[in-house]
Design an enzyme around this catalytic site. Structure first.
Site, short mmCIF file in Angstrom:
data_model
loop_
_atom_site.label_atom_id
_atom_site.label_comp_id
_atom_site.label_asym_id
_atom_site.label_seq_id
_atom_site.Cartn_x
_atom_site.Cartn_y
_atom_site.Cartn_z
N ARG A 1 -6.68 -8.45 -8.70
CA ARG A 1 -7.37 -9.74 -8.85
C ARG A 1 -8.85 -9.47 -9.10
O ARG A 1 -9.30 -8.33 -9.03
CB ARG A 1 -7.21 -10.56 -7.58
CG ARG A 1 -7.65 -9.80 -6.32
CD ARG A 1 -7.64 -10.65 -5.08
NE ARG A 1 -7.77 -9.87 -3.86
CZ ARG A 1 -8.88 -9.37 -3.38
NH1 ARG A 1 -10.01 -9.53 -4.03
NH2 ARG A 1 -8.91 -8.68 -2.25
N GLU B 1 -3.50 6.53 8.00
CA GLU B 1 -4.19 7.51 7.17
C GLU B 1 -5.30 8.21 7.95
O GLU B 1 -5.84 7.66 8.91
CB GLU B 1 -4.83 6.81 5.95
CG GLU B 1 -3.83 6.30 4.95
CD GLU B 1 -4.51 5.70 3.74
OE1 GLU B 1 -3.85 5.58 2.71
OE2 GLU B 1 -5.72 5.34 3.82
N HIS C 1 -14.70 -3.76 8.80
CA HIS C 1 -14.03 -3.31 7.58
C HIS C 1 -14.13 -4.35 6.46
O HIS C 1 -13.36 -4.30 5.50
CB HIS C 1 -12.55 -2.98 7.85
CG HIS C 1 -12.36 -1.94 8.91
ND1 HIS C 1 -12.72 -0.62 8.73
CD2 HIS C 1 -11.86 -2.02 10.16
CE1 HIS C 1 -12.44 0.06 9.83
NE2 HIS C 1 -11.92 -0.76 10.71
N LYS D 1 0.83 -1.20 0.00
CA LYS D 1 0.00 0.00 0.00
C LYS D 1 0.87 1.25 0.00
O LYS D 1 0.53 2.26 -0.64
CB LYS D 1 -0.93 -0.01 1.21
CG LYS D 1 -2.09 -1.00 1.12
CD LYS D 1 -3.02 -0.82 2.29
CE LYS D 1 -4.27 -1.67 2.15
NZ LYS D 1 -4.01 -3.10 2.22
#
Length: 657
Positions: free
Chosen positions: A292, A200, A235, A116
């Site tokens: 994917r 973040e 999540h 990430k």
């Protein structure tokens, strides 16, 4: 084009790939662990190869075993599905070295988007909007805490090497950062083999909108519009829909162009998903790219009329994309609901067991069911507890919502606890029905989504009794002397059946009358009859009212499916006393099999109610066991790293008097 494809995955995605491959005339090879020897994907494939023990790290994650299976069966290509090795660049390279086509993106693209942190830097260069945060290599806890303070709370800590909600924690206060970081790192290391994280800013009331992209080896790249995946628990997505409600053409174009730019930046080939966080002001920020196919791809297929697995296979075989951007369009609205074996009322705790009863709506142009299991199959503790994906399509969102409501009422599962009733409440709640969407919707609608359990209605008790009577009658056959109707030469004596609804006891008084029975429940009497098929389906006649129901038996438990609701009753014999051992007093027990990964409290310490005691890792997730009341922790029964069985006493806890 290939003639044989090996599917390096399991469950519903393996079944999904097999379906398209078979339609294309391709031979399929499944792989399976010892736990999956009788699995549906093994039964469906043309050939299947055992690749190791139950644990994924010893089977589905062992690249050498999968490649050996491909060579032994003559497979020219490997479809990795999603999860497991689907985003493993080393595996993609190993396929190429073995002369086997990897049905997925190039290894360089997987590596570029696999971290990430690296992906954020690359996207910044490509001009894709980013969420403010820290994406660097420095991982010292105090430094990360300082960065979190600079970014401003609330923040998200996220595993740098993964996705799917694993290794992710929302932190709203500085004092909670250290414990959240430690938990996030443990889960990330267990899921992805890396405990690197990024931090973040948490966008307030964010929507999660993702764009389906596709590239080919000829330089073409398109997007197939968006999916809204905002409704999540832990999540992880629960409901997905396409197109996103409220999306105007200008924003759709901007997000689609940003997603294609992200894909082009890494030379992308194949199917991929670019995920964005969208604020309530309409601004969108790049979150990650999944290299994917995704669980929710069917909603895109339903609104575009395209088979994305076929696109994957054709692109991997060197063909150009089947359609260009100006040839793609949106038709109608699709919604997907993920049906899990889990108890929504207990924090979405996974459930394991055998599917002793599994009914689903008939598939057609409006309804689709993607499942890796059938009636009689087991949900094991080794893998994700998904039972099926239920997908519906209709001309617009309101019609699709109505169709989903009807379809969910036709899903009838016994043997494991499922989230079907929760999904029914979720699609009907005002926020979802009114498209007031964000990732905190489930928490906002908690009162409506988790109501107190209502008492079982009288009709459901009657259905349970009639099912038992019909089964008794069928077993007795035509001989009047063996029928259990309490008939006597001079009178008919009422017999009684007892059913427990939690702590409430329902007594059913029964008198045989004609072809049926006169039944009295809770002081109300009616003349009733029923017909019962082999699958448990029933047609009830209750005093002239005709109702359809299903009743599944599991030991003394009666699962009654009536009017779209699932009621659980227990047949009770008042003459039988249950002497089952209820376990040692004061011991908190494991809700499922798992591994102890952290002990959080000090033995001998006086603790408040809700204080975290230990962390149990099970079914790819961490579950925190907390103090049930104020009291003292006397003893831990296990150490970190120990495997525990379901029901094992984990600690000795003494509650305050």
């Amino acid at each position: 084009m290939f003639d044989t494809i090996l599917i390096a995955n399991r469950g519903e995605i393996a079944c999904r790939v097999i379906r398209t491959a078979r339609r294309m005339g391709l031979r399929t090879v499944a792989v399976y662990s010892e736990a999956d020897a009788g699995a549906r994907h093994v039964r469906l494939a043309d050939e299947a190869v055992l690749i190791g023990p139950a644990a994924a790290r010893e089977s589905y994650l062992v690249a050498e075993n999968i490649l050996a299976a491909a060579r032994a069966t003559g497979a020219q290509a490997i479809h990795p599905g999603y999860g497991f090795l689907s985003e493993n660049a080393d595996f993609a390279e190993a396929c190429a070295e073995a002369g086997i086509t990897f049905i997925g993106p190039p290894p360089a693209a997987i590596r570029a988007m696999g971290s990430k942190s690296a992906a954020k830097s690359l996207m910044e260069t490509a001009g894709v909007p980013l969420t403010p945060g820290y994406h660097g290599a420095e991982q010292e806890p105090d430094f990360l805490a300082t960065e979190a303070a600079r970014i401003g709370y609330p923040v998200l800590i996220k595993a740098a090497a993964g996705g799917g909600g694993k290794g992710m924690r929302l932190v709203e206060r500085a004092e909670d950062f250290a414990s959240a970081l430690a938990s996030c790192r443990r889960e990330a290391a267990a899921s992805f083999g890396s405990d690197l994280v990024l931090v973040e800013r948490y966008v307030t009331r964010p929507r999660h909108i993702e764009i389906q992209v596709f590239g080919d080896a000829h330089g073409n790249c398109v997007h197939l519009f968006e999916r809204d995946c905002s409704v999540q628990r832990r999540h992880q997505k629960v409901l997905e829909e396409a197109p996103a409600p409220g999306m105007d053409e200008a924003r759709r174009r901007a997000m689609g162009e940003a997603a294609v730019a992200a894909a082009r930046a890494v030379g992308y080939v194949g199917a991929g998903t670019v995920e964005f966080i969208v604020g309530n002001d309409g601004r969108f920020f790049f979150m990650e790219m999944n290299t994917r196919l995704q669980v929710e791809h069917p909603v895109t297929e339903m609104i575009t009329g395209q088979d994305l697995v076929e696109w994957q296979i054709r692109v991997a075989a060197g063909e150009p994309l089947p359609l260009m951007q100006d040839q793609l369009s949106i038709d109608g609205h699709a919604i997907e609901a993920r049906i899990y074996a889990e108890d929504a009322g207990r924090g979405f705790l996974p459930s394991i067991g055998r599917l002793v009863h599994f009914e689903a709506p008939a598939e057609g142009a409006h309804v689709r069911l993607d499942s890796g299991v059938e009636q009689g199959d087991d949900i094991t503790p080794h893998y994700d507890p998904m039972v099926a994906k239920l997908i519906v399509w209709d001309r617009d969102r309101d019609a699709a919502l109505a169709r989903m409501g009807t379809a969910l009422k036709a899903v009838r599962i016994a043997g494991v606890t499922t989230n079907v009733a929760f999904l029914g409440r979720l699609i009907a709640c005002p926020s979802f029905a009114g498209a007031d969407l964000d990732t905190g919707l489930i928490e906002r609608e908690h009162t409506a989504l988790f109501p107190p359990q209502a008492p079982t209605p009288r009709d459901a008790v009657l259905a349970a009794a009639l099912a038992d009577l019909c089964r008794e009658q069928a077993a007795a056959g035509a001989d009047p002397w063996t029928r259990p109707d309490n008939w006597r030469a001079t009178m008919s004596v009422p017999r009684r059946l007892h059913y427990l609804d939690g702590e409430t006891l329902h007594l059913v008084a029964i008198v045989a009358e004609g072809p049926g029975w006169r039944l009295t429940v809770d002081g109300v009497t009616c003349l009733a009859s029923a017909s019962l098929d082999a699958a448990g389906g029933m047609m009830l006649d209750l005093g002239g009212r005709r109702l359809r129901a299903s009743v599944a038996l599991l030991g003394e438990t009666r699962h009654v499916f009536l009017n779209g609701d699932h009621h659980i009753l227990r047949h009770h014999d008042p003459l039988h006393q249950d002497f089952e051992d209820e376990g040692e007093a004061g011991g908190l027990v494991a809700p499922m099999p798992g591994k102890i990964v952290a002990l959080l409290a000090e033995v001998g310490a006086k603790l408040d109610k809700g204080t975290p005691l230990l962390v149990l890792e099970a079914m790819k997730m961490e579950h925190t066991i907390t103090a049930p009341a104020a009291g003292t922790l006397r003893e831990y029964r296990f150490a970190v790293g120990d495997q525990v069985a379901e029901g094992a006493a984990l600690v000795q806890f003494e509650a305050e008097a």
